[in-house]
Write a protein that holds these residues in place. Sequence first.
Motif, PDB file in Angstrom:
ATOM      1  N   LYS A 159       0.832  -1.201   0.000  1.00  0.00           N
ATOM      2  CA  LYS A 159       0.000   0.000   0.000  1.00  0.00           C
ATOM      3  C   LYS A 159       0.870   1.254   0.000  1.00  0.00           C
ATOM      4  O   LYS A 159       0.552   2.254  -0.692  1.00  0.00           O
ATOM      5  N   THR A 178      -5.053  -4.973  -2.889  1.00  0.00           N
ATOM      6  CA  THR A 178      -6.238  -5.295  -2.095  1.00  0.00           C
ATOM      7  C   THR A 178      -5.834  -5.855  -0.736  1.00  0.00           C
ATOM      8  O   THR A 178      -4.847  -6.599  -0.625  1.00  0.00           O
ATOM      9  N   GLU A 188      -6.210   0.649  -6.776  1.00  0.00           N
ATOM     10  CA  GLU A 188      -7.097  -0.507  -6.766  1.00  0.00           C
ATOM     11  C   GLU A 188      -6.372  -1.812  -7.032  1.00  0.00           C
ATOM     12  O   GLU A 188      -6.923  -2.896  -6.796  1.00  0.00           O
ATOM     13  N   SER A 189      -5.150  -1.728  -7.501  1.00  0.00           N
ATOM     14  CA  SER A 189      -4.395  -2.952  -7.791  1.00  0.00           C
ATOM     15  C   SER A 189      -3.914  -3.655  -6.519  1.00  0.00           C
ATOM     16  O   SER A 189      -3.492  -4.808  -6.571  1.00  0.00           O
ATOM     17  N   ARG A 248      -6.046   5.987  -9.865  1.00  0.00           N
ATOM     18  CA  ARG A 248      -7.054   5.118  -9.264  1.00  0.00           C
ATOM     19  C   ARG A 248      -6.739   3.645  -9.524  1.00  0.00           C
ATOM     20  O   ARG A 248      -6.858   2.794  -8.617  1.00  0.00           O
TER      21      ARG A 248
END
Length: 513
Positions: free
Chosen positions: A147, A174, A171-172, A167
């Motif tokens: 992250k 998780t 979003e890649s 974005r």
Amino acid sequence: MAANPSLQARFDGAETFDAWPDPVPLRDELAPVLPLSPELLPTQLRGWAMDISERMNCPLDLVSIPALVSAGALIGRRIGIRPQQRTSWLEVGNLWGCVVARPGSLKSPAASEALAPIKRIEALAAEANREAQAAFKVGEALYKLEKEEADKAARRRLSGEGKESARAMLESVTAPEPPTERRHLTSDATAEKLGEICKANPFGIMMHRDELISLFDDLDGSEKASAKGFFLSAWSGTEGYTFDRIGRGTVHIPAVNLSVFGTTQPARLASYMRENLRRHDDGMVQRLQLIAWPDSTGQYQEVDRYPDSDARRLAHECYQGLAALDPRELKADWDEFDGPHGVPFLRFAGDAQELFSEWRAVLEARLAGDELSAPLASHLSKYRGLVPRLSLVCHLANNSFGPVSLEAVRQALRWAEYLESHAVRAYASTSLDNAEAARAIWRHVRKGDLGDPFTLRDVQRKGWSGLQANERIAAGLEALSDADWLRPAPTEAGEKGGRPSTPYQINPKALRA
């Protein structure tokens, strides 16, 4: 015990002696029950249960009831049974049972032996849970690093390639899903905590309480209305439940499936049943469908040998198989209209359906008649669902698949016959507890500890063991009055028998009996 001479002297030569009715014995004999035949047990569990019973020198009932409840608990909502060929009526595998026996009868050690397979499965699940949590923590740490890198890359993309590219970068990455804690057995949990366990384990969970009536007594408290509602709903195995709490927020459980097993003593069961039926009559008593109150053999035979390893291995394999049922392998059906929480199901084979339908017609005729007391009729009305559940458990524990067999239905109907005899004993025991209270009062009457007449309040003020609660004293006085050992006399104010100030007169014939 002879009556106190001074008390007896008050009645000797009394002109009114012959005016008193002849006293009759107190009703304190247990109703007869059927013994548990080994043929009632599924083939994969029979030898193992018999081996435990023989080695522990205890009735087979003490092993069989917890063994069957735990088998039903592992089946739970994994697969159900539709007891008719065309309707959507569904029953699932969870069961509620209780073994009733005197202290020292080995009911707890026998239950511990019978629950060994599900305890082992619970221990294996706990180990798997620990490994999953350890893997989750590693994944969580890795996610934090990913992250941080993604945040840096997204900032660069935002200034160079635009918002959509940034974005996509965020979003890649998780976050890992926390693992679900798999459970099969618990012994002590609040209703709210039990609800959380049930939500994480939609197939079902089993609760084992060594002294089961203490749990039921606690649920009868006015402050436990919500908890009792949860347990009442959980018995069906198919209903949902929602907890709304300020601290915990909302916990919605699509379907609660709870199996319950415990042990208790005769006096405790009788007292609870009498008070629950009198004060609440909410169906909690009737939910104890697998209630067994066996006769003591009265014989002891020393058995010192190793367990039957083959029978024990077969039983453990049976329980492990029930915990990992694959409905497809069992040739189960699904109903497309049941939604995401639907239960795959089996139906009866043709000959099995015919036998079940014939039996049910007889049951419905009995329930519509007047031969059964209201509480017992309410109890037996739940056999409509109990027999299909027992048929399903026996079918699967017989290592069968496909439509539920005639053999399994025959076993279930023999269970119903056996269980009804024990239910009759349990419901009749409410007067047994009254008789015990009556005898305790009468012992003090014969000693001269109470005057003539005397009142309920006179007994309560003495503080004698077992005679502190007004309800129990009143029940004992009622039993003595019914047997014509005492006679309640209305007061001048017109109070009826049973009030704390109602005087009870002593039958001199009962003193001489």
